[in-house]
Every structure is written in structure tokens, then in C-alpha cells.
Design a protein around this motif. Sequence first.
Motif, PDB file in Angstrom:
ATOM      1  N   GLN A  49       0.826  -1.203   0.000  1.00 16.52           N
ATOM      2  CA  GLN A  49       0.000   0.000   0.000  1.00 16.52           C
ATOM      3  C   GLN A  49       0.862   1.256   0.000  1.00 16.52           C
ATOM      4  O   GLN A  49       0.579   2.216  -0.722  1.00 16.52           O
ATOM      5  CB  GLN A  49      -0.937  -0.003   1.213  1.00 16.52           C
ATOM      6  CG  GLN A  49      -2.005   1.080   1.169  1.00 16.52           C
ATOM      7  CD  GLN A  49      -2.890   0.989  -0.067  1.00 16.52           C
ATOM      8  OE1 GLN A  49      -3.413  -0.081  -0.399  1.00 16.52           O
ATOM      9  NE2 GLN A  49      -3.056   2.105  -0.777  1.00 16.52           N
ATOM     10  N   GLN A  50       1.927   1.250   0.802  1.00 11.05           N
ATOM     11  CA  GLN A  50       2.836   2.399   0.821  1.00 11.05           C
ATOM     12  C   GLN A  50       3.503   2.572  -0.536  1.00 11.05           C
ATOM     13  O   GLN A  50       3.670   3.696  -1.026  1.00 11.05           O
ATOM     14  CB  GLN A  50       3.908   2.207   1.896  1.00 11.05           C
ATOM     15  CG  GLN A  50       3.405   2.342   3.324  1.00 11.05           C
ATOM     16  CD  GLN A  50       4.517   2.077   4.323  1.00 11.05           C
ATOM     17  OE1 GLN A  50       4.532   1.065   5.012  1.00 11.05           O
ATOM     18  NE2 GLN A  50       5.468   2.981   4.393  1.00 11.05           N
ATOM     19  N   ALA A  51       3.882   1.468  -1.142  1.00 10.62           N
ATOM     20  CA  ALA A  51       4.520   1.532  -2.457  1.00 10.62           C
ATOM     21  C   ALA A  51       3.578   2.148  -3.485  1.00 10.62           C
ATOM     22  O   ALA A  51       3.976   3.013  -4.280  1.00 10.62           O
ATOM     23  CB  ALA A  51       4.946   0.137  -2.897  1.00 10.62           C
ATOM     24  N   LEU A  52       2.323   1.717  -3.465  1.00 13.42           N
ATOM     25  CA  LEU A  52       1.350   2.250  -4.417  1.00 13.42           C
ATOM     26  C   LEU A  52       1.177   3.755  -4.245  1.00 13.42           C
ATOM     27  O   LEU A  52       1.092   4.502  -5.233  1.00 13.42           O
ATOM     28  CB  LEU A  52       0.009   1.535  -4.248  1.00 13.42           C
ATOM     29  CG  LEU A  52      -1.136   2.023  -5.150  1.00 13.42           C
ATOM     30  CD1 LEU A  52      -0.751   1.907  -6.627  1.00 13.42           C
ATOM     31  CD2 LEU A  52      -2.417   1.247  -4.859  1.00 13.42           C
ATOM     32  N   GLU A  53       1.156   4.219  -3.006  1.00 14.89           N
ATOM     33  CA  GLU A  53       1.011   5.652  -2.750  1.00 14.89           C
ATOM     34  C   GLU A  53       2.170   6.442  -3.364  1.00 14.89           C
ATOM     35  O   GLU A  53       1.968   7.511  -3.956  1.00 14.89           O
ATOM     36  CB  GLU A  53       0.937   5.902  -1.247  1.00 14.89           C
ATOM     37  CG  GLU A  53      -0.360   5.405  -0.603  1.00 14.89           C
ATOM     38  CD  GLU A  53      -0.338   5.510   0.916  1.00 14.89           C
ATOM     39  OE1 GLU A  53       0.632   6.108   1.438  1.00 14.89           O
ATOM     40  OE2 GLU A  53      -1.263   5.000   1.560  1.00 14.89           O
ATOM     41  N   VAL A  54       3.388   5.913  -3.236  1.00 17.27           N
ATOM     42  CA  VAL A  54       4.552   6.607  -3.796  1.00 17.27           C
ATOM     43  C   VAL A  54       4.521   6.543  -5.324  1.00 17.27           C
ATOM     44  O   VAL A  54       4.827   7.535  -6.007  1.00 17.27           O
ATOM     45  CB  VAL A  54       5.862   6.011  -3.250  1.00 17.27           C
ATOM     46  CG1 VAL A  54       7.072   6.718  -3.870  1.00 17.27           C
ATOM     47  CG2 VAL A  54       5.913   6.129  -1.732  1.00 17.27           C
ATOM     48  N   PHE A  55       4.148   5.397  -5.873  1.00 17.82           N
ATOM     49  CA  PHE A  55       4.033   5.291  -7.332  1.00 17.82           C
ATOM     50  C   PHE A  55       3.006   6.301  -7.861  1.00 17.82           C
ATOM     51  O   PHE A  55       3.197   6.898  -8.927  1.00 17.82           O
ATOM     52  CB  PHE A  55       3.618   3.873  -7.732  1.00 17.82           C
ATOM     53  CG  PHE A  55       4.748   2.868  -7.717  1.00 17.82           C
ATOM     54  CD1 PHE A  55       5.940   3.119  -8.385  1.00 17.82           C
ATOM     55  CD2 PHE A  55       4.607   1.655  -7.046  1.00 17.82           C
ATOM     56  CE1 PHE A  55       6.980   2.187  -8.386  1.00 17.82           C
ATOM     57  CE2 PHE A  55       5.635   0.722  -7.041  1.00 17.82           C
ATOM     58  CZ  PHE A  55       6.826   0.986  -7.709  1.00 17.82           C
ATOM     59  N   LYS A  56       1.920   6.510  -7.108  1.00 20.61           N
ATOM     60  CA  LYS A  56       0.903   7.483  -7.526  1.00 20.61           C
ATOM     61  C   LYS A  56       1.453   8.907  -7.489  1.00 20.61           C
ATOM     62  O   LYS A  56       1.181   9.715  -8.386  1.00 20.61           O
ATOM     63  CB  LYS A  56      -0.326   7.374  -6.619  1.00 20.61           C
ATOM     64  CG  LYS A  56      -1.210   6.170  -6.907  1.00 20.61           C
ATOM     65  CD  LYS A  56      -2.413   6.155  -5.972  1.00 20.61           C
ATOM     66  CE  LYS A  56      -3.364   5.007  -6.304  1.00 20.61           C
ATOM     67  NZ  LYS A  56      -4.531   4.971  -5.385  1.00 20.61           N
ATOM     68  N   ILE A  57       2.207   9.227  -6.440  1.00 23.43           N
ATOM     69  CA  ILE A  57       2.823  10.557  -6.348  1.00 23.43           C
ATOM     70  C   ILE A  57       3.736  10.785  -7.547  1.00 23.43           C
ATOM     71  O   ILE A  57       3.738  11.858  -8.165  1.00 23.43           O
ATOM     72  CB  ILE A  57       3.605  10.697  -5.024  1.00 23.43           C
ATOM     73  CG1 ILE A  57       2.647  10.728  -3.831  1.00 23.43           C
ATOM     74  CG2 ILE A  57       4.489  11.943  -5.041  1.00 23.43           C
ATOM     75  CD1 ILE A  57       3.340  10.630  -2.481  1.00 23.43           C
ATOM     76  N   ASN A  58       4.505   9.773  -7.885  1.00 26.79           N
ATOM     77  CA  ASN A  58       5.422   9.874  -9.017  1.00 26.79           C
ATOM     78  C   ASN A  58       4.646  10.050 -10.324  1.00 26.79           C
ATOM     79  O   ASN A  58       5.024  10.857 -11.190  1.00 26.79           O
ATOM     80  CB  ASN A  58       6.296   8.615  -9.084  1.00 26.79           C
ATOM     81  CG  ASN A  58       7.621   8.855  -9.799  1.00 26.79           C
ATOM     82  OD1 ASN A  58       8.052   9.996  -9.977  1.00 26.79           O
ATOM     83  ND2 ASN A  58       8.271   7.782 -10.198  1.00 26.79           N
ATOM     84  N   TYR A  59       3.549   9.319 -10.446  1.00 21.98           N
ATOM     85  CA  TYR A  59       2.739   9.407 -11.672  1.00 21.98           C
ATOM     86  C   TYR A  59       2.115  10.798 -11.807  1.00 21.98           C
ATOM     87  O   TYR A  59       2.060  11.365 -12.907  1.00 21.98           O
ATOM     88  CB  TYR A  59       1.646   8.343 -11.658  1.00 21.98           C
ATOM     89  CG  TYR A  59       0.884   8.258 -12.962  1.00 21.98           C
ATOM     90  CD1 TYR A  59       1.328   7.455 -14.001  1.00 21.98           C
ATOM     91  CD2 TYR A  59      -0.286   9.005 -13.155  1.00 21.98           C
ATOM     92  CE1 TYR A  59       0.638   7.386 -15.205  1.00 21.98           C
ATOM     93  CE2 TYR A  59      -0.985   8.950 -14.351  1.00 21.98           C
ATOM     94  CZ  TYR A  59      -0.513   8.135 -15.373  1.00 21.98           C
ATOM     95  OH  TYR A  59      -1.201   8.084 -16.573  1.00 21.98           O
ATOM     96  N   ASP A  60       1.662  11.341 -10.696  1.00 23.01           N
ATOM     97  CA  ASP A  60       1.056  12.680 -10.740  1.00 23.01           C
ATOM     98  C   ASP A  60       2.078  13.741 -11.148  1.00 23.01           C
ATOM     99  O   ASP A  60       1.735  14.719 -11.828  1.00 23.01           O
ATOM    100  CB  ASP A  60       0.460  13.032  -9.374  1.00 23.01           C
ATOM    101  CG  ASP A  60      -0.786  12.204  -9.060  1.00 23.01           C
ATOM    102  OD1 ASP A  60      -1.373  11.633 -10.004  1.00 23.01           O
ATOM    103  OD2 ASP A  60      -1.151  12.112  -7.866  1.00 23.01           O
ATOM    104  N   LYS A  61       3.332  13.553 -10.727  1.00 19.12           N
ATOM    105  CA  LYS A  61       4.387  14.509 -11.089  1.00 19.12           C
ATOM    106  C   LYS A  61       4.866  14.300 -12.523  1.00 19.12           C
ATOM    107  O   LYS A  61       5.281  15.247 -13.195  1.00 19.12           O
ATOM    108  CB  LYS A  61       5.581  14.366 -10.136  1.00 19.12           C
ATOM    109  CG  LYS A  61       5.307  14.828  -8.708  1.00 19.12           C
ATOM    110  CD  LYS A  61       6.516  14.619  -7.808  1.00 19.12           C
ATOM    111  CE  LYS A  61       7.654  15.542  -8.170  1.00 19.12           C
ATOM    112  NZ  LYS A  61       8.791  15.437  -7.221  1.00 19.12           N
TER     113      LYS A  61
END
Length: 372
Positions: free
Chosen positions: A302-314
Motif C-alpha cells: 500500500q505504501q509503495a502504491l502511494e509513492v508510485f501514484k505521487i510519481n505518476y502525478d508529477k
Amino acid sequence: MKKLITAGLLLAIMQIIYTSPVQAQLTSLPSGGNKRASVSEGIGITNVSITYSRPAVKKRDGHIWGELVPVGYVDQGFGPSKQAPWRAGANENTIIEFSTDVKIEGQPLAAGKYGFFIAYDPNECTLIFSKNSTSWGSFFYKPSEDVLRVKVKPVPVDKSVEWLKYEFTDQTPSSAVVALEWEKLVIPFKIDVDVVGTQLASFRKELQSEKGFTWEPWDQAAQYCVQNKTNLDEALLWTDTATSVNFGGDKSFTAWSTKASVLDGLGKTQEAADVMKKAYPYGNVNELYFYARSLTRQKKGQQALEVFKINYDKHPNEFLTNAGMARGYSAVGDYKKALTYAQKAQSQAPDPANKNIVNTMVQKLQDGKDIN
């Protein structure tokens, strides 16, 4: 006046004639045909070096140990020492130098340069480390200059070694055995180094020099502590320096993520999570992707997915962020969404190697398998 000048010139010429042999010696072989040699080895950041001369057996097989190399301590007939050990080589002193403190056969020995001598005995040799490293051989040996003595057992071998040599054997990350080998005998001794302790001591010293003017060295020292699970309280102080405005790491993803790792190592999980939130805005596409990948390897899906999402948004709809989203959704078991992003990444692969990786990801997801 002319006579004075002539006399002065003659005196100068005479000085040149009589002093030049001392000042300009020609290069020549060591006396006795012995070879000069040196050998060194690193144990952690500790450097161990041995400088010595190499005598040869010269058809004296069976007459080296106990004869050419006497037993115990002897009067060599020259110099003030009447009880001299063997010089552990030939010609000048054998010199052994340690750049940090070490242990010899379990006994502590401070960093420094030492004259090395051996009192040979067929059953048990005495190794002597002397603070006098500049004398010629052992003619001037004084027991009062001994810093350390240790006893070791010599080891007979079948194959004869013609030229005396020192070798480093049985090496580990924190130790090595030094073996003196000559004719059919080996005299070994073990060197141990506190690798972590010497590294930390070096960090502390260097961080007080000009190397400590920027955040990167402080971060490097803290990362070492995290990797070796040691000295974490001091490492946390180092990360405070690394992430400060004065040292320039206040906007560094690396500096903040190192601090989070230290806090995590100290069991301060929530504080670590809060610090990582400070790091995210400063991370580039690669830093965020590989940090999230480290979370998937730790089974923190779950933590990994959150970081991947932050990266995708940027960095929306790029190869690496699409691949990241695929891995993130796969980590939480949503293979359908993961497949959607993997297929996007499939068409964006920058080279054949990445294309093959993504093709494998797509195939696994279609088969209902995790890609992490």
C-alpha cells in the motif's frame, strides 16, 4: 684580492670533489643479492603494508631454520645487542605499518610503523613489533623498544619457497593472515580489524574537515550506519545536519529519505513516515520509482502504491511511471489495473531490454501473477 678569489674557488672545488660521492650515490642492487620487496592489503579502510628484503635459499635446503636463522636470541658479533632476534628478512629492518589500530593474534596494537623481528623456535616463534623501525637489521635491537610480543606456531610445508616472501591469506572482510614463507616453513599471524569502529572513527574525523561543509558526506555516514545497523543515534544527528538549510540538503530527496531510514531503524515508524512525506516533493522520477520499488520488496504494497501514484502525478503517462503504477497495483493484488498500466508502458519501452521486462510483466499479469 685575486689570490683570495682563487683560494676560495679552490676550496669550493675541493668540497665538491670530496662531498659528491656521499650526495650522489649510484643506484645498485641490495647487498648480498637480496631482493627488495613490499606488499600491502586493505582490511576495511585499514591499510597494512610490509617492506622487507628477500633472501634466497641458494642450495642451503635443510640449513635455513635453526642454522642460518638461529633459534631464539643470539649475539651476532656486531652492534650493541647481545640477545638479538632474527630480522625477519634481510638487510635493513623488516617494517610493518598499520594505518589504524589492529589486533595481532587477539592482542591490541596501535596504528603506526614498527620494526618486525622473529625469535625463531621450531615449536613456537615469538613475533616482536618494535617501535624502532629505522635500524639496520637487528644489530641494535633493544627489548625496551618492544611494543608487542605474540607467540605463534610455525607450520612445516612440503614445497620449498626459494625467495622469502610475505603473503596475505585467509582473508575475510575484517581480518587476514600474514604468512612469512621461506624454504619449507610458514610463520603465520592473524590481523583483526574493527571494520565498523574504524570506519566510524574515520567519518567523525573527516566530517570535521572541509569534507563536512556540504550535506553529502553527512548523508553518506548516516547511510553507512543504516546499512550496518549500527550507531543510529549519532546517525540521526548526522541526518539533522544533512537536511539543514546551512548544509544544502534541505531540498534533497536522498537526505530526507536517509533520515527516514534512520528513524525506522530506531523503531520510530510514524516519525519515519512523516519525514518521507517531506522528501516526496524533492524526488525526481527515478528516485521516487526506486524508493517505491524498495517498498514492494519489503512487502509494503500500500505504501509503495502511494509513492508510485505521487510519481505518476508529477510525471504522468511516462514509461517509468506507468511501469511503476503497474507494480504498485500488482503489490496490492489489483492485477486488472496493473495490466492496464503495464500495457501502456509496453508501447513506451525505450530499448529492447526494457521491452522484454515489460512483456514479461504483461504476461504474468494476464496469468494472474504478481510482478514484484
